[in-house]
Design a protein around this motif. Sequence first.
Motif: not given
Length: 315
Positions: A307-313
Amino acid sequence: MLTGAVSSVLALRSLYSASSLSLPASPHGMVHLLLFSGVQAPLQVRYSRPAKPKYDLPPLVHRALHTALDSKPASASYDAGADLLIIPRPGTLHKHSWDACSLADYDVTVKIQIVNKGTAASYAAEVSKALQTLAEHKGLELLDTVLVGLPKDEPASTWVEFWKTITSGEIKDVKNWGTLNLLEPILAELVTIKAPVANELNTTDCYTLPQDYTAFASSHRIQLWASGGGAGPDPLPAADLHNLLHEFKSVLGGLVPAKSTPALSSIIPVAADGSSFCGQAKPDVAVDWVVTYTLLSRTRNIVKDKGYIVSAESA
């Protein structure tokens, strides 16, 4: 364990125990997002985007958002005190648990691509935060190989300072460190500190690389991995994430206060020549980093979870 479980998590500021690599708290109203996406049944996006390069992640994120936010009620948990929204509820994510037998059988490979520009110290802090997120939500704590990439065009001096920090042993439970998308000049600097176990390049194969480069890697026992995903140092462009979230802005608006919701007022259009998104339209979100994780059974040689994890703001 579930194979290729599809899940998504959007988080607006994650809380971690204090450590020397922790990032400072964000200013009030700065919305942080964490997104977890599986790999099953990608759903093509519904907005126009440049034909090249093609990206694997937007259709997967699109499917994950629909899975979580189309349910009635939407699968979500919001913590007003922390300004934290998690989609779906954390308990719906499959979290691995281990015993001595399973630990011996499984190989965990993680790739962390830092997207947002910063400093060597902030990059090391982001790597620590990404690994803590993976452990907290997926139970993947003991990692065999972690490959890291920094934003495009970072100089060798930044890479050296960053590499000294993450390979110092301060980040625990990582057996081997590697790199993403590095060419020989910077690799030559890193091997004086600690040679990466592997370097993954954004290419469909490693047989067409210059002979001098492959010889250098071989002489330092650096494995060369090929990745045909086409994403390079920006696996999920901010414009793509903006447009994906725009489709769900009414749902998001009902989950968090208006002050904490990115505007997402309109779709980011494609430029007239079709080669890129329109540069005059600024996304309301910015991607900090993207993680790819793969759990492989050594005895059966099959992928048990990816899977993937995306961190954003909010921008």
